[in-house]
Design an enzyme around this catalytic site. Sequence first.
Site, short mmCIF file in Angstrom:
data_model
loop_
_atom_site.label_atom_id
_atom_site.label_comp_id
_atom_site.label_asym_id
_atom_site.label_seq_id
_atom_site.Cartn_x
_atom_site.Cartn_y
_atom_site.Cartn_z
N LYS A 121 29.09 32.43 -13.96
CA LYS A 121 28.43 32.95 -14.62
C LYS A 121 27.56 31.89 -15.34
CE LYS A 121 30.53 37.37 -14.94
NZ LYS A 121 31.67 38.09 -15.36
N GLN A 136 34.90 39.41 -20.20
CA GLN A 136 35.69 39.58 -18.91
C GLN A 136 36.89 40.74 -19.03
OE1 GLN A 136 33.97 38.22 -16.20
NE2 GLN A 136 35.61 39.00 -14.83
N ASP A 191 26.78 44.45 -19.82
CA ASP A 191 27.78 44.84 -18.92
C ASP A 191 27.37 46.37 -18.84
OD1 ASP A 191 29.53 43.54 -17.41
OD2 ASP A 191 30.96 43.25 -19.25
N1 GUN Z 1 35.53 42.19 -14.01
C1 GUN Z 1 35.11 42.44 -12.69
N2 GUN Z 1 33.86 42.89 -12.84
C2 GUN Z 1 33.49 42.82 -14.12
C3 GUN Z 1 32.33 42.95 -14.65
O1 GUN Z 1 31.26 43.35 -14.04
N3 GUN Z 1 32.19 42.88 -16.00
C4 GUN Z 1 33.45 42.61 -16.74
N4 GUN Z 1 33.10 42.44 -17.93
N5 GUN Z 1 34.27 42.21 -16.18
C5 GUN Z 1 34.50 42.35 -14.95
#
Ligand code: GUN
Length: 296
Positions: free
Chosen positions: A54, A98, A121
């Site tokens: 990311k 996350q 998100d």
């Molecule tokens: N963990 C796995 N997929 C995601 C996601 O799309 N967003 C977040 N914040 N954590 C994750």
Amino acid sequence: MSATIIDGKAFAAELRGKAAKAVDRIRAETGDVPGLAVVLVGEDPASDIYVRSKNKMTTECGMRSFVHRLDADVPEAQLLELVETLNADSAVNGILVQLPLPDHVDANLVLASIDPAKDVDGFHVSNVGLLGTGQPAMVPCTPLGCLMLLKSQLGDLTGMNAVVLGRSNIVGKPMAQLLLGESCTVTIAHSRTRDLAEVTRRADILVTAVGRPEMVTGDDLKVGATVIDVGINRVERDGKKRLVGDCHFASCVEVAGAITPVPGGVGPMTIACLLKNTITAFCRARGLDEPEELTL
Ligand code: GUN
């Protein structure tokens, strides 16, 4: 007959290219660029890989990236304090914490503390409610990426039978809402569904998000179905570590009309959609029109 392979990797690269152009235009117009803050608690290896990726892609597309790494035993109050600081920081347009979080942290409390306008998100209950009532919302990145792939493959989805396999808050539930928004007839199936194959065989569109390696086989599909495989499962085959989806690719590809591979299908779309959401958050905060090339 062999299905069309939906190339999510190429589609995501194209979307990131469009995001980079939009950021260039935003910089020229405002003298500023969107910023994304990612918070990682602990050292889960898979999460670490996602966060690095990311960070790289955010900066590559010309945006600011802020990564906050906290120890696995960080007190919940300290994490909430960090989120408050990011909420108040005008250089931060998007905040992503996350998941999963360690057991001593209440994930729902943390997600609820994120400013909904910065919730890239789409996990805050305000955004969940907006999506569920058909209002402009921050849409979770993985289902958004799936919908983009579906529309690129099928165009108008109106009236199609869509089956979503999996009922998670991250993928299954928002995916079902998005498909309903496209006027599909939507069924959510899950681990307790009776006669699952009978349900999946009715699907014109099947989205699998259960995290069970190669659970869906060609026998479970309608001929010509479009299959979007969200599963990313690490398995060992013939002594080698491999990634496989929730679908048994070799048999599904013989029955489906189109299918996403694993890897190289949905996975790359998630981060591309995160960049898109961060740009959307910036534009909404400034009262700017959202870049047209990034809309569905
Ligand atoms: N963990 C796995 N997929 C995601 C996601 O799309 N967003 C977040 N914040 N954590 C994750």
